[in-house]
Design a protein around this motif. Structure first.
Motif, PDB file in Angstrom:
ATOM      1  N   ASP A 252      -4.868   5.974 -15.362  1.00 18.08           N
ATOM      2  CA  ASP A 252      -4.348   5.772 -14.144  1.00 18.08           C
ATOM      3  C   ASP A 252      -5.533   6.261 -13.201  1.00 18.08           C
ATOM      4  OD1 ASP A 252      -2.789   5.120 -12.018  1.00 18.08           O
ATOM      5  OD2 ASP A 252      -1.157   6.740 -12.132  1.00 18.08           O
ATOM      6  N   VAL A 253      -5.255   5.571 -12.119  1.00 20.19           N
ATOM      7  CA  VAL A 253      -6.648   5.817 -11.171  1.00 20.19           C
ATOM      8  C   VAL A 253      -6.198   5.579  -9.636  1.00 20.19           C
ATOM      9  CG1 VAL A 253      -7.318   3.373 -11.364  1.00 20.19           C
ATOM     10  CG2 VAL A 253      -9.057   5.087 -10.645  1.00 20.19           C
ATOM     11  N   ARG A 254      -6.679   6.466  -8.826  1.00 22.14           N
ATOM     12  CA  ARG A 254      -6.685   6.180  -7.204  1.00 22.14           C
ATOM     13  C   ARG A 254      -7.984   5.960  -6.929  1.00 22.14           C
ATOM     14  NH1 ARG A 254      -2.486   6.486  -9.280  1.00 22.14           N
ATOM     15  NH2 ARG A 254      -0.443   7.240  -8.460  1.00 22.14           N
ATOM     16  N   LEU A 255      -8.311   5.063  -5.823  1.00 22.87           N
ATOM     17  CA  LEU A 255      -9.516   4.676  -5.395  1.00 22.87           C
ATOM     18  C   LEU A 255      -9.649   4.164  -3.920  1.00 22.87           C
ATOM     19  CD1 LEU A 255     -12.297   4.594  -6.737  1.00 22.87           C
ATOM     20  CD2 LEU A 255     -12.032   2.163  -6.866  1.00 22.87           C
ATOM     21  N   ALA A 256     -10.347   4.754  -2.823  1.00 29.67           N
ATOM     22  CA  ALA A 256     -10.166   4.649  -1.716  1.00 29.67           C
ATOM     23  C   ALA A 256     -11.639   4.511  -1.051  1.00 29.67           C
ATOM     24  CB  ALA A 256      -9.298   5.056  -0.636  1.00 29.67           C
ATOM     25  N   LEU A 257     -11.900   3.543  -0.145  1.00 34.97           N
ATOM     26  CA  LEU A 257     -13.271   3.347   0.554  1.00 34.97           C
ATOM     27  C   LEU A 257     -13.231   3.812   2.027  1.00 34.97           C
ATOM     28  CD1 LEU A 257     -14.466  -0.157  -1.179  1.00 34.97           C
ATOM     29  CD2 LEU A 257     -14.751   2.382  -1.999  1.00 34.97           C
ATOM     30  N   GLY A 258     -14.502   4.344   2.426  1.00 35.98           N
ATOM     31  CA  GLY A 258     -14.523   4.789   3.740  1.00 35.98           C
ATOM     32  C   GLY A 258     -15.681   4.021   4.278  1.00 35.98           C
ATOM     33  N   GLY A 259     -15.981   3.908   5.662  1.00 39.07           N
ATOM     34  CA  GLY A 259     -17.193   3.150   6.205  1.00 39.07           C
ATOM     35  C   GLY A 259     -17.321   1.899   6.070  1.00 39.07           C
ATOM     36  N   VAL A 260     -16.141   0.962   5.489  1.00 35.99           N
ATOM     37  CA  VAL A 260     -16.287  -0.297   5.288  1.00 35.99           C
ATOM     38  C   VAL A 260     -15.306  -1.175   5.927  1.00 35.99           C
ATOM     39  CG1 VAL A 260     -17.198   0.033   3.027  1.00 35.99           C
ATOM     40  CG2 VAL A 260     -14.749  -0.166   3.190  1.00 35.99           C
ATOM     41  N   ALA A 261     -14.241  -0.514   6.573  1.00 35.30           N
ATOM     42  CA  ALA A 261     -13.279  -1.169   7.260  1.00 35.30           C
ATOM     43  C   ALA A 261     -12.692  -0.394   8.592  1.00 35.30           C
ATOM     44  CB  ALA A 261     -12.108  -1.460   6.240  1.00 35.30           C
ATOM     45  N   HIS A 262     -11.881  -1.191   9.491  1.00 38.43           N
ATOM     46  CA  HIS A 262     -11.254  -0.558  10.489  1.00 38.43           C
ATOM     47  C   HIS A 262     -10.195   0.388   9.985  1.00 38.43           C
ATOM     48  CE1 HIS A 262      -8.607  -0.946  14.222  1.00 38.43           C
ATOM     49  NE2 HIS A 262      -9.770  -1.393  14.783  1.00 38.43           N
ATOM     50  N   LYS A 263      -9.741   0.577   8.830  1.00 39.14           N
ATOM     51  CA  LYS A 263      -9.027   1.646   8.340  1.00 39.14           C
ATOM     52  C   LYS A 263      -9.473   2.067   7.170  1.00 39.14           C
ATOM     53  CE  LYS A 263      -5.018   0.273   6.523  1.00 39.14           C
ATOM     54  NZ  LYS A 263      -3.701  -0.159   6.315  1.00 39.14           N
ATOM     55  N   PRO A 264      -9.011   3.339   6.552  1.00 40.96           N
ATOM     56  CA  PRO A 264      -9.182   3.704   5.256  1.00 40.96           C
ATOM     57  C   PRO A 264      -9.165   2.777   4.024  1.00 40.96           C
ATOM     58  CG  PRO A 264      -7.889   5.476   6.159  1.00 40.96           C
ATOM     59  CD  PRO A 264      -8.136   4.147   7.131  1.00 40.96           C
ATOM     60  N   TRP A 265      -9.895   2.053   3.382  1.00 35.11           N
ATOM     61  CA  TRP A 265      -9.530   0.980   2.436  1.00 35.11           C
ATOM     62  C   TRP A 265      -9.318   1.409   1.032  1.00 35.11           C
ATOM     63  CZ3 TRP A 265      -9.438  -3.884   4.175  1.00 35.11           C
ATOM     64  CH2 TRP A 265      -9.474  -4.959   3.267  1.00 35.11           C
ATOM     65  N   ARG A 266      -7.924   1.380   0.799  1.00 28.95           N
ATOM     66  CA  ARG A 266      -7.221   1.635  -0.499  1.00 28.95           C
ATOM     67  C   ARG A 266      -7.889   0.400  -1.281  1.00 28.95           C
ATOM     68  NH1 ARG A 266      -2.973   4.708  -2.774  1.00 28.95           N
ATOM     69  NH2 ARG A 266      -3.157   4.292  -5.069  1.00 28.95           N
ATOM     70  N   ALA A 267      -8.598   0.720  -2.390  1.00 28.16           N
ATOM     71  CA  ALA A 267      -8.916  -0.320  -3.290  1.00 28.16           C
ATOM     72  C   ALA A 267      -8.064  -0.831  -4.511  1.00 28.16           C
ATOM     73  CB  ALA A 267     -10.295   0.278  -3.845  1.00 28.16           C
ATOM     74  N   THR A 268      -7.005  -1.483  -4.144  1.00 29.34           N
ATOM     75  CA  THR A 268      -5.820  -1.703  -4.970  1.00 29.34           C
ATOM     76  C   THR A 268      -6.145  -2.617  -6.040  1.00 29.34           C
ATOM     77  OG1 THR A 268      -5.107  -3.359  -3.393  1.00 29.34           O
ATOM     78  CG2 THR A 268      -4.033  -1.133  -3.303  1.00 29.34           C
ATOM     79  N   LEU A 269      -7.171  -3.747  -5.618  1.00 31.05           N
ATOM     80  CA  LEU A 269      -7.905  -4.674  -6.730  1.00 31.05           C
ATOM     81  C   LEU A 269      -8.428  -3.863  -7.831  1.00 31.05           C
ATOM     82  CD1 LEU A 269      -8.476  -7.607  -4.366  1.00 31.05           C
ATOM     83  CD2 LEU A 269      -6.393  -7.457  -5.798  1.00 31.05           C
ATOM     84  N   ALA A 270      -9.490  -3.140  -7.399  1.00 31.20           N
ATOM     85  CA  ALA A 270     -10.101  -2.178  -8.398  1.00 31.20           C
ATOM     86  C   ALA A 270      -9.154  -1.440  -9.383  1.00 31.20           C
ATOM     87  CB  ALA A 270     -11.040  -1.547  -7.676  1.00 31.20           C
ATOM     88  N   GLU A 271      -8.234  -0.789  -8.655  1.00 28.51           N
ATOM     89  CA  GLU A 271      -7.155   0.187  -9.354  1.00 28.51           C
ATOM     90  C   GLU A 271      -6.722  -0.643 -10.335  1.00 28.51           C
ATOM     91  OE1 GLU A 271      -4.460   2.142  -6.886  1.00 28.51           O
ATOM     92  OE2 GLU A 271      -6.222   3.394  -5.869  1.00 28.51           O
ATOM     93  N   GLU A 272      -6.198  -1.942 -10.119  1.00 27.34           N
ATOM     94  CA  GLU A 272      -5.341  -2.664 -10.854  1.00 27.34           C
ATOM     95  C   GLU A 272      -6.270  -3.059 -12.107  1.00 27.34           C
ATOM     96  OE1 GLU A 272      -3.643  -6.039  -8.863  1.00 27.34           O
ATOM     97  OE2 GLU A 272      -2.935  -5.092  -7.416  1.00 27.34           O
ATOM     98  N   ALA A 273      -7.355  -3.458 -11.857  1.00 26.06           N
ATOM     99  CA  ALA A 273      -8.431  -3.917 -12.941  1.00 26.06           C
ATOM    100  C   ALA A 273      -8.659  -2.713 -13.786  1.00 26.06           C
ATOM    101  CB  ALA A 273      -9.892  -4.301 -12.288  1.00 26.06           C
ATOM    102  N   LEU A 274      -8.794  -1.526 -13.292  1.00 26.43           N
ATOM    103  CA  LEU A 274      -9.053  -0.346 -14.303  1.00 26.43           C
ATOM    104  C   LEU A 274      -8.052   0.055 -14.984  1.00 26.43           C
ATOM    105  CD1 LEU A 274     -11.184   1.757 -11.648  1.00 26.43           C
ATOM    106  CD2 LEU A 274     -12.044   1.007 -13.738  1.00 26.43           C
ATOM    107  N   ARG A 275      -6.626  -0.024 -14.756  1.00 26.85           N
ATOM    108  CA  ARG A 275      -5.494   0.739 -15.432  1.00 26.85           C
ATOM    109  C   ARG A 275      -5.521  -0.125 -17.001  1.00 26.85           C
ATOM    110  NH1 ARG A 275      -2.806   0.564 -10.319  1.00 26.85           N
ATOM    111  NH2 ARG A 275      -3.229   2.715  -9.498  1.00 26.85           N
ATOM    112  N   GLY A 276      -5.672   0.574 -18.034  1.00 27.71           N
ATOM    113  CA  GLY A 276      -5.636   0.246 -19.336  1.00 27.71           C
ATOM    114  C   GLY A 276      -6.990  -0.391 -19.769  1.00 27.71           C
ATOM    115  N   ALA A 277      -8.148  -0.263 -19.010  1.00 23.71           N
ATOM    116  CA  ALA A 277      -9.362  -0.847 -19.478  1.00 23.71           C
ATOM    117  C   ALA A 277     -10.003   0.435 -19.970  1.00 23.71           C
ATOM    118  CB  ALA A 277      -9.966  -1.210 -18.180  1.00 23.71           C
TER     119      ALA A 277
END
Ligand SMILES: Cc1cc2nc3c(=O)[nH]c(=O)nc-3n(C[C@H](O)[C@H](O)[C@H](O)COP(=O)(O)OP(=O)(O)OC[C@H]3O[C@@H](n4cnc5c(N)ncnc54)[C@H](O)[C@@H]3O)c2cc1C
Ligand code: SF4
Length: 321
Positions: A252-277
């Motif tokens: 499992d993984v949780r990932l978010a990015l700052g400094g890149v968007a108008h809101k804190p950016w939850r990186a859901t696509l990256a999380e999906e790619a990572l689970r089980g990898a």
């Protein structure tokens, strides 16, 4: 600064009643709001001080998480033993922001609701759709090196400044207000055609507390921030991550990015790619690419993309060790 009145609320209901006045604003530590009043960006007629309310504690919840009162100071929260032990990403994010003196004053509620540091927003001699709707966005063609690469609109390309909020976005935090409870990732808005609204909160809605749900693997979490100076500087790009690896595989993984968007950016696509990898550098890089594929850099900020990619990979690699 224009004249204003000051009231100290005794309880949450009293604060909400006082803030119903159209030109009223809540006052936390004042480290952002008062600066903006000096600049003429904010012009409240009434400040309702909410730092003496009873929401000044960090408490364990029945579910095994933590409840953080909106008046808890950033320094106290960063140093809290349960936060450091169970959610080190929160401590690291807070300590990466501002300075010791500012963190001693800044509150949980105020930190989340601080406003963008876009230069044009802070300069009342310039147009800015966020400050003055439909006046224009000079940052689009002007100074935008440090602004958004994800989720921006033609009306605003600003970034959200809070480090703390990025950690909370990664942890599925829930915000409790005087009117409702909502996931932190739904508190802040993308700009769309209404950039003057940073969040979904209504006028006079008081942030009461923030809840961190139990997340055992968040004990293995971290916040990494790239900035132009070692202190007193906002994120160019930042990463908040928690990682759970079992037998060499990402459980499992949780990932978010700052400094890149108008809101804190939850990186859901990256999380999906990572689970089980496999928990390898190439998986981390592929996940970063999956997230950043949707980025639309501006003329002068494409440098943020390799920076974000490398930061994601480095942070996950460190956590996987
Ligand atoms: C030089 C400098 C450097 C900084 N560097 C960083 C950095 O690197 N990273 C970072 O994250 N931050 C940074 N900060 C920002 C700092 O973290 C914020 O100013 C601070 O967290 C705001 O908290 P406050 O309690 O002082 O908010 P205030 O200034 O009191 O309020 C901010 C906003 O929140 C609203 N508000 C306050 N409390 C509530 C509530 N309970 N409910 C609803 N609304 C509320 C206010 O009305 C206002 O609109 C920096 C600030 C300065 C001055
Ligand atoms: S990016 Fe947003 S805050 Fe900055 S000038 Fe444009 S509208 Fe204003």
């Amino acid at each position: 600064m224009i004249p204003f009145r000051y009231e100290r609320a005794e309880d949450a209901d009293g604060a909400v009643a006082l803030a119903a006045e159209p030109a009223a604003k809540f006052l936390g530590g004042g480290t952002n709001l008062v600066d903006l009043m000096r600049l003429g960006v904010e012009m409240p007629e009434l400040l309702v001080d909410v730092t003496r309310l009873a929401h000044d504690r960090v408490e364990e919840t029945a579910a095994g998480g933590l409840s953080i009162g909106a008046a808890v100071r950033n320094s106290d929260l960063a140093a809290h033993p349960l936060v450091r032990e169970r959610y080190p990403v929160v401590s690291a994010a807070l300590l990466a922001g501002a300075s010791g003196q500012l963190r001693n004053l800044a509150t949980t509620g105020g930190n989340l609701l601080q406003r963008t540091r876009c230069l044009y927003f802070q300069d009342v001699t310039k147009p800015c759709n966020k400050r003055e709707p439909r006046s224009g966005c000079p940052a689009r063609e002007g100074e935008h090196r440090n602004l958004a690469v994800l989720g921006w609109s033609e009306h605003c390309v600003a970034t959200h400044p809070s480090d703390f909020a990025v950690a909370l976005a990664a942890l599925d935090a829930v915000v409790h207000t005087s009117r409702r409870s909502l996931p932190l990732v739904e508190l802040h808005r993308l700009p769309g055609d209404e950039p003057s609204r940073d969040t979904v909160l209504e006028h006079g809605e008081l942030v009461v507390s923030v809840e961190l749900p139990p997340l055992p693997f968040a004990r293995r979490s971290h916040y990494v921030k790239v900035r132009e100076r070692a202190s007193f500087s906002f994120a160019v790009v930042s990463v908040a991550a928690a990682l759970d690896v079992a037998d060499g595989v990402v459980a499992d993984v949780r990932l978010a990015l700052g400094g890149v968007a108008h809101k804190p950016w939850r990186a859901t696509l990256a999380e999906e790619a990572l689970r089980g990898a496999p928990a390898t550098e190439s998986s981390f890089a592929a996940a970063a690419d999956a997230e950043l594929e949707q980025a639309r850099p501006l003329r002068d900020n494409a440098y943020k993309l390799p920076l974000a990619r490398n930061l994601i990979v480095d942070t996950l690699r460190e956590l996987a060790r």
